[in-house]
Design an enzyme around this catalytic site. Structure first.
Site, PDB file in Angstrom:
ATOM      1  N   ASP A  15       0.191 -13.867   0.085  1.00 20.14           N
ATOM      2  CA  ASP A  15      -0.027 -13.696   1.521  1.00 20.14           C
ATOM      3  C   ASP A  15       0.139 -15.054   2.195  1.00 20.14           C
ATOM      4  O   ASP A  15      -0.027 -16.095   1.544  1.00 20.14           O
ATOM      5  CB  ASP A  15      -1.417 -13.126   1.825  1.00 20.14           C
ATOM      6  CG  ASP A  15      -1.506 -12.695   3.289  1.00 20.14           C
ATOM      7  OD1 ASP A  15      -1.005 -11.603   3.610  1.00 20.14           O
ATOM      8  OD2 ASP A  15      -2.031 -13.463   4.115  1.00 20.14           O
ATOM      9  N   ARG A  71       0.783  -1.231   0.000  1.00 17.98           N
ATOM     10  CA  ARG A  71       0.000   0.000   0.000  1.00 17.98           C
ATOM     11  C   ARG A  71       0.819   1.287   0.000  1.00 17.98           C
ATOM     12  O   ARG A  71       0.290   2.340  -0.306  1.00 17.98           O
ATOM     13  CB  ARG A  71      -0.974  -0.003   1.180  1.00 17.98           C
ATOM     14  CG  ARG A  71      -2.172  -0.917   0.918  1.00 17.98           C
ATOM     15  CD  ARG A  71      -2.959  -1.161   2.190  1.00 17.98           C
ATOM     16  NE  ARG A  71      -2.154  -1.900   3.142  1.00 17.98           N
ATOM     17  CZ  ARG A  71      -2.510  -2.139   4.400  1.00 17.98           C
ATOM     18  NH1 ARG A  71      -3.631  -1.649   4.871  1.00 17.98           N
ATOM     19  NH2 ARG A  71      -1.724  -2.851   5.185  1.00 17.98           N
TER      20      ARG A  71
END
Ligand code: 1CP
Length: 345
Positions: free
Chosen positions: A77, A32
């Protein structure tokens, strides 16, 4: 081992060989903090991105292009292999992994089946494309370690104190060991398939294991990490072992069998080298929050990390944990250049 990357500074430092400069990469370097990441992810849920080879390749390459880091980390992830074997979970924005039915009994543990490469074809495909595009820059594959995965599965989501996890560990040790056994098999298979597809190194993220005391680590966690590292030995790739808050566990993390021990920001690297002992390289360990200070502070702190890192037999520069989402990417660009220039020899 991908032969094109064998002489790269990152692989050489992991192997404790002389390097032209200290290699540097950042945990969560894709994510991000990058506007180009936010643009790609705008309309795409996290787990969809993790199952789409074109997006995995693009996001993995973004920080390599922007910063010139010495290694790429596969964009994925830690819960992806669990999803792939049928665990009902999602990654919720601003929260993290959330598990629909937390695992608290023997039937739920038994339902965790083995992982095979056919469960994650998008991982194999993306790694194949990435190793071509990366050339001599190594790709790091990764997995969550059994304790950290167990915490998400047992708690049902992110947890501060891991109370349910420890309740099982202390109160139902047979169930705990059965769960850790399942997660060890899944994790080992997942890391092996990433190396088979072309990853040049692997990192085992035991992010939350710092919650465990040393004696409990030895009894309830170390045997499983040991099995994973031993099960990777024949692949001849550097194995990195990382956790947060592990100051009291550093010797045990080394004992588990990794080639490189990751250190958070709480223990300086010269002291970490003493705790980990001989025959290991270290990775770390600038406090990620330092990135919010003026660059002159980042510079002074980074030079101190490099100086202390010389006490280790090999040093890979990194942060002590992931890049915070609000980090200014220019700080990381300048830091990368600084590490390369200040360590050139
Ligand atoms: O640089 C990269 O490409 C990073 C890729 C990556 C990695 C290595 C992601 C993307 N996640 C991870 C591993 C991961 N996931 C860990 C181990 C590393 C660490 O300690 O930071 C852990 C604990 C998770 C679990 C997780 N997934 C969290 C933490 C929740 C908690 O318990 O506090 C979160 C927020 C996620 C979601 C996630 N994973 C990755 C990203 C970019 C995100 C944010 C999702 C989004 O962008 O919407």
């Amino acid at each position: 081992m991908n032969p094109e990357t064998a002489e790269s500074p990152f692989i050489r430092a992991c192997r404790r060989l002389p390097v032209p400069h200290t290699p540097v990469w950042y945990m969560r370097q894709a994510g991000r903090s990058l506007p180009e990441y936010r643009a790609v992810r705008a309309e795409v849920p996290m787990l969809t991105a993790c199952a789409t080879p074109d997006l995995i390749v693009e996001i993995t390459m973004q920080p390599v292009r922007r910063y010139g880091v010495d290694a790429a980390i596969f964009f994925s992830d830690i819960v992806v292999p669990l999803k792939a074997i049928g665990v009902d979970l999602d990654i919720q924005p601003g929260v993290g992994p959330v598990v629909a039915d937390p695992i608290r009994d023997a039937a739920a543990v038994a339902a965790l089946r083995d992982l095979s490469p056919g469960d994650v074809p998008y991982v194999t495909e993306a790694i194949g494309a990435l190793t071509k595009e990366l050339g001599s820059t190594p790709l790091i594959g990764f997995a969550g370690a059994p304790f950290t995965l167990a915490s998400y599965l047992i708690e049902g989501g992110p947890s501060k104190n891991h109370d349910h996890t420890k309740a099982m560990m202390y109160g139902e040790p047979a169930l705990w060991h059965a769960l850790m056994d399942r997660l060890t098999e899944i994790t080992l298979a997942y890391l092996r398939l990433q190396v088979d597809a072309g990853a040049s190194a692997v990192q085992l993220f035991d992010s939350w294991v710092g919650a465990v005391a040393p004696d409990d680590y030895r009894e309830f966690v170390l045997p499983y990490a040991g099995r994973i590292f031993a099960g990777l030995a024949d692949l001849d790739v550097p194995r990195i072992h990382f956790g947060v808050g592990t100051g009291e566990l550093l010797a045990l993390l080394g004992e588990a069998g990794a080639d490189v021990v990751g250190v958070d920001w709480r223990v300086p690297l010269d002291e970490a080298a003493r705790r980990v002992g001989e025959g290991k390289a270290l990775q770390g360990n600038l406090d990620p929050a330092v990135l919010f200070a003026p660059f002159e502070v980042v510079e002074r702190r980074a030079l101190d990390v490099l100086a202390r890192g010389r006490a280790a037999e090999g040093h890979v520069f990194n942060l002590g944990h992931g890049v915070p989402p609000t980090t200014d990417p220019d700080q990381l660009a300048r830091l990368t250049d600084l590490v390369h220039e200040a360590s050139a020899r």
